[in-house]
Design a protein around this motif. Structure first.
Motif, PDB file in Angstrom:
ATOM      1  N   THR A 222       1.437  41.023  41.394  1.00  0.00           N
ATOM      2  CA  THR A 222       0.937  41.492  42.696  1.00  0.00           C
ATOM      3  C   THR A 222       1.860  40.985  43.807  1.00  0.00           C
ATOM      4  O   THR A 222       2.707  40.118  43.584  1.00  0.00           O
ATOM      5  CB  THR A 222      -0.465  40.935  42.988  1.00  0.00           C
ATOM      6  OG1 THR A 222      -0.356  39.503  43.049  1.00  0.00           O
ATOM      7  CG2 THR A 222      -1.479  41.337  41.920  1.00  0.00           C
ATOM      8  N   ASP A 223       1.653  41.506  45.014  1.00  0.00           N
ATOM      9  CA  ASP A 223       2.462  41.075  46.159  1.00  0.00           C
ATOM     10  C   ASP A 223       2.400  39.560  46.347  1.00  0.00           C
ATOM     11  O   ASP A 223       3.410  38.921  46.617  1.00  0.00           O
ATOM     12  CB  ASP A 223       1.963  41.734  47.453  1.00  0.00           C
ATOM     13  CG  ASP A 223       2.250  43.229  47.483  1.00  0.00           C
ATOM     14  OD1 ASP A 223       2.910  43.734  46.561  1.00  0.00           O
ATOM     15  OD2 ASP A 223       1.793  43.879  48.442  1.00  0.00           O
TER      16      ASP A 223
ATOM     17  N   GLU B  66       8.804  51.329  44.054  1.00  0.00           N
ATOM     18  CA  GLU B  66       7.808  50.334  43.685  1.00  0.00           C
ATOM     19  C   GLU B  66       7.058  49.821  44.903  1.00  0.00           C
ATOM     20  O   GLU B  66       7.658  49.563  45.947  1.00  0.00           O
ATOM     21  CB  GLU B  66       8.546  49.158  43.007  1.00  0.00           C
ATOM     22  CG  GLU B  66       7.661  48.233  42.236  1.00  0.00           C
ATOM     23  CD  GLU B  66       8.085  46.757  42.330  1.00  0.00           C
ATOM     24  OE1 GLU B  66       7.451  45.956  41.671  1.00  0.00           O
ATOM     25  OE2 GLU B  66       9.026  46.430  43.073  1.00  0.00           O
ATOM     26  N   ARG B  67       5.756  49.646  44.793  1.00  0.00           N
ATOM     27  CA  ARG B  67       4.889  49.049  45.811  1.00  0.00           C
ATOM     28  C   ARG B  67       4.699  49.894  47.065  1.00  0.00           C
ATOM     29  O   ARG B  67       4.139  49.435  48.050  1.00  0.00           O
ATOM     30  CB  ARG B  67       5.380  47.641  46.230  1.00  0.00           C
ATOM     31  CG  ARG B  67       5.290  46.630  45.112  1.00  0.00           C
ATOM     32  CD  ARG B  67       5.865  45.275  45.489  1.00  0.00           C
ATOM     33  NE  ARG B  67       6.243  44.560  44.295  1.00  0.00           N
ATOM     34  CZ  ARG B  67       5.438  43.718  43.635  1.00  0.00           C
ATOM     35  NH1 ARG B  67       4.243  43.467  44.088  1.00  0.00           N
ATOM     36  NH2 ARG B  67       5.853  43.133  42.533  1.00  0.00           N
ATOM     37  N   ARG B  91      -0.727  52.497  45.227  1.00  0.00           N
ATOM     38  CA  ARG B  91       0.719  52.308  45.368  1.00  0.00           C
ATOM     39  C   ARG B  91       1.419  52.482  44.019  1.00  0.00           C
ATOM     40  O   ARG B  91       0.857  52.210  42.971  1.00  0.00           O
ATOM     41  CB  ARG B  91       1.014  50.908  45.921  1.00  0.00           C
ATOM     42  CG  ARG B  91       0.423  50.707  47.319  1.00  0.00           C
ATOM     43  CD  ARG B  91       0.966  49.450  47.972  1.00  0.00           C
ATOM     44  NE  ARG B  91       0.590  48.251  47.244  1.00  0.00           N
ATOM     45  CZ  ARG B  91       1.212  47.077  47.402  1.00  0.00           C
ATOM     46  NH1 ARG B  91       2.223  46.965  48.225  1.00  0.00           N
ATOM     47  NH2 ARG B  91       0.816  46.036  46.724  1.00  0.00           N
ATOM     48  N   ALA B  93       3.685  51.651  40.901  1.00  0.00           N
ATOM     49  CA  ALA B  93       4.082  50.459  40.156  1.00  0.00           C
ATOM     50  C   ALA B  93       5.040  50.909  39.058  1.00  0.00           C
ATOM     51  O   ALA B  93       4.965  52.050  38.589  1.00  0.00           O
ATOM     52  CB  ALA B  93       2.853  49.782  39.558  1.00  0.00           C
TER      53      ALA B  93
END
Lengths: 275, 190
Positions: A222-223, B66-67, B91, B93
């Protein structure tokens, strides 16, 4: 109103169980790809549901290494993305050459293909004898495989093409022994590699590195975990040290990205910015 | 009665580039959904593919990053060498996991994850191709209440992929390539 589907709930409980019972925290793994790996694990272990897998992993410690191995992503190839290795050879290694001793950390070494690619690169640049490579992974099974340095012979052709595209000076076959349908990396290439278990989720700084390679690992995080690991890399690098990520990774959402300056934005090679 | 759809997911392989040209050239400029294509190209450079497609497309074409979130009225193409997925947060991935049915990106993986992330509100399209990737994914899209659109096999440059999709999933719409963009415009443009 929207009720989460049962698999989502089972996945949450599975993550809780691994953390509470075994101390492995997958809570900050990107769920979409994590869910795929858990489902693949069900088939590999012979469980019908994630709930069943959770029950088994709670009671059966012997199952844990298999679960951990299944949740890690050991797919790579030697000299994957040859342009990256060419860039390291042409622009990063000449700068590292000014240090009397070089430390390189490969975080997430999987089965070792990139460790040995790096060792070959250093050998051909005449730097290997003063370099120490730390190759880490959180899966003991992966580390054991990486230490062996044995790969299927059917991969050799791809690896050789990559090696030449990366600017290799000889023939890749000079660095391995082919036997039956396997190739074994020359033991001499292992002389300056230290393999160790390290989990990016919870373990800290353990060396002062001039270069860190961590390609296609943060894509599974994750971020917030991505940011945490970038901070760990920042704290592990020497002044102006280098960081090499996977070529499709995006760190734009991580606060810690401001600590790095891209020396090649397309190939995702960064240098620690002045603090 | 229009079914609510959040995203259009497209899969193709052999002959796919030409098919995507035709599809993307026919879309209404006011098209209100993101369109995301997984095409087995074998080429490392998807940015070049995006540039080529952008020449004839009515909407902007970009590589799926990505993201980032797919935006309405834009076209995205999966990078090569990775599986493309959609997170629950909407989002993109990526995953470098093993090939699925010799393919990475895999259309099945993309369809399955997009459909799960969107709670079924996906329109899946299978075009020309020489393998059966996408068939299982399209079945999942239909199971979850999405819309399945398949290029008529006799109209496809290579019929294996659309035929496999029809066999595994059936289709809400099975029609020649030239009629797919008009169908999408009819279904989704107000």
């Amino acid at each position: 109103m929207a009720r989460p589907d049962v698999e989502e709930v089972e996945l949450e409980l599975f993550v809780r169980a691994l953390k509470l019972r075994h101390g492995y925290d997958f809570g900050e793994y990107a769920r979409a790809s994590f869910r795929r790996r858990v489902n693949a694990l069900l088939q590999g272990i012979g469980c019908e549901t994630i709930g069943e897998l959770t029950a088994r992993v709670l009671r059966d410690d012997a199952l844990l290494p298999k679960v951990i191995a299944g949740l890690s992503v050991p797919v790579s190839e030697m000299f994957r993305d040859p342009a990256v290795f060419r860039k390291l050879r042409d622009e990063v290694l000449p700068l590292l050459a000014s240090y009397p001793h070089i430390n390189i950390w490969q975080a997430g070494c999987a089965f070792g293909q990139e460790v040995y690619s790096l060792a070959i690169l250093l050998e051909e640049a005449g730097l290997y004898d003063r370099t120490q490579i730390y190759a880490t992974d959180f899966s003991d099974a992966a580390i054991a495989r990486a230490q062996e340095g044995i790969f299927p012979a059917r991969e050799a052709r791809l690896y050789s093409e990559n090696y030449l595209a990366a600017g290799g000076a000889h023939s890749l076959a000079d660095y391995y022994h082919a036997r039956y349908d396997l190739i074994t990396i020359d033991a001499a290439l292992k002389r300056n590699v230290t393999f160790a278990n390290h989990n990016l989720v919870c373990d800290g700084v353990f060396c002062e590195a001039h270069l860190i390679l961590c390609r296609n690992v943060l894509i599974y995080f994750t971020d917030s975990l991505q940011n945490h690991v970038l901070e760990l890399f920042r704290d592990s690098l020497v002044r102006s040290g280098f960081l090499c990520l996977g070529t499709r990774e995006n760190i734009a959402f991580a606060r810690a990205a401001q600590n790095f300056r891209a020396i090649d934005p397309r190939l995702r090679i960064f240098q620690l910015a002045q603090r | 009665m229009k079914r609510r759809i959040d995203l259009v997911a497209i899969g193709c392989s052999a002959g796919g580039l030409r098919a995507l040209h035709t599809l993307f050239a026919g879309l209404d400029r006011r098209f209100p959904l993101p369109l995301v294509a997984v095409c087995h190209t074998g080429s490392d450079d998807v940015s070049l593919l995006c540039e080529l497609l952008a020449r004839s497309a009515t909407l902007p074409v970009d590589e799926a990053t990505e993201r980032t979130s797919p935006l309405p009225g834009r076209i995205y193409v999966a990078p090569s060498g990775y599986h493309l997925l959609l997170g629950r947060d909407g989002r993109f991935a990526l995953s470098a996991e093993a090939r699925v049915g010799f393919a990475r990106p895999s259309i099945d993986v993309w369809f399955e994850s997009a459909s799960a992330a969107c709670g079924g509100r996906v329109a899946g399209i299978v075009l020309t191709g020489a393998n059966s990737d996408g068939a299982d994914g399209l079945a999942r899209i239909r199971e979850r209440g999405g819309i399945a659109i398949v290029q008529e096999p006799s109209d496809a440059e290579v019929d294996v992929m659309p035929a496999a999709a029809l066999a595994a999933a059936g289709a809400d719409h099975c029609l020649p390539l030239a009629q797919i963009a008009p169908l999408l415009n009819r279904l989704f443009v107000e």
